[in-house]
Write a protein that holds these residues in place. Structure first.
Motif, short mmCIF file in Angstrom:
data_model
loop_
_atom_site.label_atom_id
_atom_site.label_comp_id
_atom_site.label_asym_id
_atom_site.label_seq_id
_atom_site.Cartn_x
_atom_site.Cartn_y
_atom_site.Cartn_z
N PRO A 107 0.82 -1.22 0.00
CA PRO A 107 0.00 0.00 0.00
C PRO A 107 0.85 1.27 0.00
O PRO A 107 0.51 2.24 -0.67
N ILE A 108 1.94 1.26 0.78
CA ILE A 108 2.92 2.37 0.70
C ILE A 108 4.29 1.73 0.61
O ILE A 108 4.77 1.12 1.57
N ASP A 109 4.92 1.82 -0.53
CA ASP A 109 6.31 1.39 -0.64
C ASP A 109 7.16 2.63 -0.45
O ASP A 109 7.20 3.51 -1.32
N GLY A 110 7.82 2.67 0.72
CA GLY A 110 8.57 3.88 1.09
C GLY A 110 7.95 4.52 2.32
O GLY A 110 7.83 5.75 2.40
N THR A 111 7.56 3.70 3.29
CA THR A 111 6.91 4.23 4.49
C THR A 111 7.83 5.18 5.26
O THR A 111 7.39 6.19 5.80
N THR A 112 9.13 4.87 5.28
CA THR A 112 10.07 5.75 6.00
C THR A 112 10.03 7.15 5.38
O THR A 112 10.00 8.16 6.09
N THR A 177 20.03 1.62 -5.67
CA THR A 177 19.96 0.46 -4.79
C THR A 177 19.16 0.85 -3.55
O THR A 177 18.70 1.98 -3.42
N GLY A 178 18.95 -0.12 -2.65
CA GLY A 178 18.24 0.18 -1.40
C GLY A 178 19.05 -0.34 -0.23
O GLY A 178 19.86 -1.26 -0.38
N PHE A 179 18.85 0.29 0.92
CA PHE A 179 19.54 -0.15 2.14
C PHE A 179 18.54 -0.94 2.97
O PHE A 179 17.62 -0.38 3.57
N GLY A 208 14.60 5.10 -1.57
CA GLY A 208 13.73 4.55 -0.54
C GLY A 208 12.40 3.99 -0.97
O GLY A 208 11.52 3.79 -0.12
N SER A 209 12.21 3.72 -2.25
CA SER A 209 11.03 2.95 -2.67
C SER A 209 11.48 2.03 -3.79
O SER A 209 11.72 2.48 -4.92
N ALA A 210 11.58 0.74 -3.47
CA ALA A 210 12.05 -0.23 -4.46
C ALA A 210 11.12 -0.25 -5.67
O ALA A 210 11.57 -0.30 -6.83
N TRP A 226 19.44 -2.63 -7.98
CA TRP A 226 19.56 -3.92 -7.29
C TRP A 226 19.26 -3.71 -5.82
O TRP A 226 19.43 -2.63 -5.28
N GLU A 227 18.78 -4.75 -5.18
CA GLU A 227 18.59 -4.70 -3.72
C GLU A 227 18.54 -6.12 -3.18
O GLU A 227 18.03 -7.04 -3.84
N TYR A 228 19.07 -6.29 -1.98
CA TYR A 228 19.01 -7.57 -1.27
C TYR A 228 17.88 -7.54 -0.25
O TYR A 228 17.65 -6.52 0.39
N GLY A 229 17.19 -8.65 -0.11
CA GLY A 229 16.24 -8.81 0.99
C GLY A 229 14.87 -8.18 0.76
O GLY A 229 14.18 -7.85 1.73
N LEU A 230 14.47 -8.03 -0.48
CA LEU A 230 13.13 -7.48 -0.74
C LEU A 230 12.07 -8.56 -0.56
O LEU A 230 12.36 -9.76 -0.56
N SER A 231 10.82 -8.12 -0.44
CA SER A 231 9.67 -9.03 -0.38
C SER A 231 8.88 -8.91 -1.68
O SER A 231 9.05 -7.95 -2.43
#
Ligand code: IPD
Ligand code: CA
Ligand code: CA
Length: 292
Positions: A107-112, A177-179, A208-210, A226-231
């Motif tokens: 619903p919100i990708d990038g909540t932070t 990339t994402g952290f 901050g939004s994959a 690229w990013e590691y650990g996404l859902s």
């Protein structure tokens, strides 16, 4: 309303699935935007830096209701309906292994970013048919940009067909990339990858939004991501956008993208092997070090 019994073929051509995804993302996005700076309940999920607000939950409820109104027999997998924790999305997908049509929603990708008023977040809505994404919509309510893809039909931004960028070398590329929130493996590994890749590129972004990063790859604004650990909800819609814009999506070992992939690479295709090669070398070195 789209017929559910159209032999074995999905009925993307009817436009109904895509139209519902677009309208739903637009409604949710508008509401989310009206709540920037106005949320009340900020909570931490399983780790301190993984945030959720009542706006994430409210937006998911709105999306679920709209989709189920149109397609009551379809299954629904939304981030806020899953108990957080490592690998939670793989278990959730397993619970849906027999679902023919599955809507996958962040619903919100990038909540932070939403929480801090940093104007880079998105609504991500995908529809999978027999475990393959056939519709992907990512909506940026701040820029009012709707990125839409249908399997086999291309990807569009505000009615204009998107194409990935043309860079052929890392040296000419702008990557993102994402952290990750996982600070035990994914974050330290990615810090090393960043250090390795950054000096070889034109530059790196991390906004901050994959889902939106993937949409930007599709639109040719980024050469790759690229990013590691996404859902699955972070990337299901965005990966279809990239593929339908002519790009390439794999996991970080080069295997084809599937819903259970967590470590993802999406590029314009030309630089894909170069990105993979750098990531694989760094991953190998990282794993050797942590084993010793
Ligand atoms: C996050 C964003 C972020 C990525 C994190 C995701 P959320 O999703 O996509 O860019 O780096 O890995 O969890 O929590 O804001 O939906
Ligand atoms: Ca997300
Ligand atoms: Ca989210």
């Amino acid at each position: 309303m789209t017929s559910l019994s159209n032999n074995d073929a999905y009925t993307v051509g009817s436009k109904s699935f895509t139209a519902v995804a677009i309208n739903t993302a637009a409604k949710a996005g508008e509401w989310i935007k009206s709540k920037v700076g106005g949320y009340n309940k900020l909570r931490q999920k399983s780790v301190a830096n993984d945030l959720v607000t009542e706006v994430d939950k409210g937006a998911e409820a709105l999306i679920r209701n709209l989709i189920q109104t149109h397609f009551p027999h379809h299954a629904f997998l939304g981030e806020e309906g899953v108990t957080p924790g490592p690998g939670a999305f793989v278990k959730a997908l397993d619970n849906h292994k027999d679902s023919e049509y599955l809507w996958i929603v962040d619903p919100i990708d990038g909540t932070t970013n939403f929480v801090h008023g940093y104007p880079y977040f998105s609504v991500s809505i995908a529809l999978a048919y027999k475990h393959e994404v056939i519709v992907g919509v990512v909506y940026d309510p701040v820029q009012d940009e709707m990125f839409v893809a249908e399997k086999g039909k291309g990807a569009y931004l505000t009615g204009r067909r998107m194409e990935v960028s043309a860079e052929e070398k890392l040296a000419d590329s702008l990557l993102a990339t994402g952290f990750p929130t996982d600070r035990s493996r994914a974050l330290p590994l990615n810090m090393r990858c960043l250090q390795r890749i950054a000096p070889q590129t034109r530059n790196i972004r991390s906004s901050g939004s994959a889902a939106l990063h993937l949409a930007y790859v599709a639109a040719g604004r980024l050469s790759g991501f690229w990013e590691y650990g996404l859902s699955v909800w972070d990337q299901a819609a965005g990966t279809l956008l990239v593929k339908e814009s002519g790009g390439t999506v794999t996991d970080t070992k080069g295997a084809a993208y599937g819903l259970t992939v967590s470590d993802v690479v999406a590029t314009n295709g030309h630089i894909h092997d170069s990105v993979l090669n750098e990531l694989m070398q760094e991953e190998a070195a990282f794993h050797t070090e942590i084993q010793n």
